[in-house]
Design a protein around this motif. Structure first.
Motif, short mmCIF file in Angstrom:
data_model
loop_
_atom_site.label_atom_id
_atom_site.label_comp_id
_atom_site.label_asym_id
_atom_site.label_seq_id
_atom_site.Cartn_x
_atom_site.Cartn_y
_atom_site.Cartn_z
N UNK A 131 137.73 57.98 2.01
CA UNK A 131 137.20 56.66 2.33
C UNK A 131 137.07 56.54 3.83
N UNK A 132 135.95 56.01 4.28
CA UNK A 132 135.71 55.79 5.70
C UNK A 132 135.67 54.28 5.93
N UNK A 133 136.61 53.77 6.72
CA UNK A 133 136.72 52.34 6.95
C UNK A 133 136.33 51.95 8.36
N UNK A 134 136.34 50.65 8.66
CA UNK A 134 135.98 50.17 10.00
C UNK A 134 137.00 50.59 11.04
N UNK A 135 136.52 50.89 12.23
CA UNK A 135 137.41 51.30 13.31
C UNK A 135 137.61 50.21 14.35
N UNK A 136 136.72 49.22 14.39
CA UNK A 136 136.84 48.16 15.38
C UNK A 136 137.86 47.11 14.91
N UNK A 137 138.33 46.31 15.86
CA UNK A 137 139.26 45.23 15.53
C UNK A 137 138.52 44.14 14.77
N UNK A 138 139.16 43.64 13.73
CA UNK A 138 138.55 42.62 12.88
C UNK A 138 139.26 41.30 13.07
N UNK A 139 138.48 40.23 13.26
CA UNK A 139 139.02 38.89 13.51
C UNK A 139 138.68 37.99 12.33
N UNK A 140 139.67 37.28 11.87
CA UNK A 140 139.50 36.41 10.70
C UNK A 140 138.37 35.41 10.93
N UNK A 141 137.52 35.29 9.90
CA UNK A 141 136.44 34.33 9.95
C UNK A 141 135.26 34.71 10.80
N UNK A 142 135.34 35.86 11.51
CA UNK A 142 134.26 36.27 12.40
C UNK A 142 133.68 37.63 12.05
N UNK A 143 134.54 38.59 11.67
CA UNK A 143 134.11 39.99 11.51
C UNK A 143 133.77 40.32 10.05
#
Length: 425
Positions: A131-143
């Motif tokens: 599985x290849x997942x996101x590497x950037x930081x994820x922000x609630x309600x925005x990303x």
């Protein structure tokens, strides 16, 4: 005749053995199959001569045989195969797991030549699933979070899981048509967890290593715990907390002035009156770039209630009040009782009340005192003694009687040190 029959028998035996010993037809393969799907077996270069018979077999099981124009298909395969007389291709559909194995083509030319070729059908084991997942930081309600998967082998199904539970589609969770990728938009803190997928085919399955998803949020719900009122000279600690991912950093202000305290606890080792005021804790999140604050009021007082120095509790105060009320009620009751039983004499107003019977007239009259330091006679003021000295003179006066001693002569100051001059009227 006997020789001819023996020769034909020998040729037939050689032909049968040739089915297994010769491979003059090149057939592509092995071929990967999937349950329920279809495959085509065909020579790479079809033979360019005339044929007497053609035969396709699966292992030792016959599929079809006969002249190329009209071969006979055995009943077990009648609804599952088709034959192309031009290319000698065999198509097999509605595949089953038991269809895996060796498939052989045998032809007999009009020149008596035998040509054979074989291939295989396999349900390949699935390997290298990841599985290849996101590497950037994820922000609630925005990303948004996007996952993809890959692996080798024939894939018949893909199952996604979050924290070892099946992941289902929703308004924010969208799967691709082949289920090999999934998108979550926008992400919420509840989406944090471990994501993985399982590839399956009838022959095998493999599950990818999980990919952890972290959703950053906050800070929020900032609060400060600690005393509101404390005694002078005690130690005080205020503790600040907030909901945040990652954990929040803290800073403190006192009455809007920075204190350089950057921990979650603000400590005063020994309080004085200058420590009274507002303590403001600010929580910050370096990833979300958000911050939130909470104000806590502290009062330092001598003998302060509620501080670490202690004080009477509300229960103790209530007990004292009740005790005082009971004592006052008891004193009042005792006073009324003693008054009614004449153990405490009433105030005698003597000269303002008439005699009440012979028994009262026989009693010693009450003493009444009057200030006689000044008399008025014939319009002139009469002073007793030295008027520079302030004194009060008293005389005993009894109604209806005579004074026990004549008034002092004019100009004479009668000073009674502790006693009083007695005058009867």
């Amino acid at each position: 005749m006997m020789v001819s029959h023996g020769l034909y028998g020998t040729l037939w035996i050689l032909l049968c053995f040739g089915l297994f010993l010769s491979e003059d037809l090149q057939i592509s393969g092995p071929t990967n199959g999937a349950v329920g799907g279809s495959v085509v077996f065909a020579p790479v270069i079809p033979p360019n001569t005339s044929f007497i018979t053609v035969q396709w077999s699966f292992g030792s099981t016959l599929i079809l045989t006969g002249p190329p124009d009209s071969p006979i298909i055995v009943s077990a395969y009648r609804d599952r195969v088709s034959f192309d007389r031009n290319t000698f291709a065999l198509e097999l559909w509605n595949l089953r797991l038991e269809d895996s194995g060796i498939y052989r083509l045998t032809v007999l030319t009009s020149d008596g030549e035998q040509l054979t070729g074989e291939t295989s059908l396999v349900f390949e084991n699935i390997t290298n699933v990841r599985v290849i997942g996101p590497e950037e930081s994820l922000i609630e309600g925005e990303s948004s979070a996007n996952f993809s998967s890959e692996g080798t082998g024939i894939i018949t199904s893909v199952q996604w899981m979050k924290d070892n539970r099946p992941l289902s589609p929703s308004n924010s969770i969208i799967f691709s048509s082949d289920h090999r990728s999934v998108s979550i938009s926008p992400v919420q803190r509840s989406d944090s967890g471990e994501y993985q997928c399982t590839y399956r085919n009838p022959a095998s399955s493999q599950t990818a290593k999980p990919v952890r998803l972290i959703i950053n949020y906050g800070p929020e719900d900032v609060s400060v715990k600690g005393e509101d009122v404390v005694d002078l000279g005690v130690r005080v600690s205020l503790s600040c907390s907030a909901k945040s991912e990652p954990s929040a950093s803290f800073s403190w202000k006192f009455n809007e002035t920075d204190t350089n305290v950057t921990t979650d606890t603000f400590t005063i080792n020994e309080t004085d009156f200058t420590h009274s005021g507002d303590y403001i804790c600010t929580a910050s999140n370096n990833v979300t770039k958000r911050s939130a604050s909470h104000k806590h009021a502290l009062l330092v007082k001598e003998g302060g209630e509620g501080g670490e120095g202690g004080g009477l509790s509300s229960g103790a105060i209530a007990g004292i009040v009740i005790g005082v009320l009971v004592a006052v009620a008891g004193i009042c009751g005792l006073t009324v009782y003693l008054t009614k039983t004449k153990k405490i004499p009433k105030i005698n107003l003597g000269q303002h009340e008439p005699a009440r019977g012979a028994a009262q007239s026989r009693q010693e009259p009450d003493l009444n005192y009057a200030d006689i330091s000044h008399f008025q006679k014939a319009g002139e003021r009469v002073n007793l003694g030295n008027t520079s000295e302030s004194s009060t003179e008293y005389a005993e006066v009894k109604p209806g009687g005579k004074s026990r001693a004549p008034p002092p002569p004019y100009g004479h100051q009668s000073r009674i040190k502790p006693s009083c001059a007695q005058v009867r009227t």
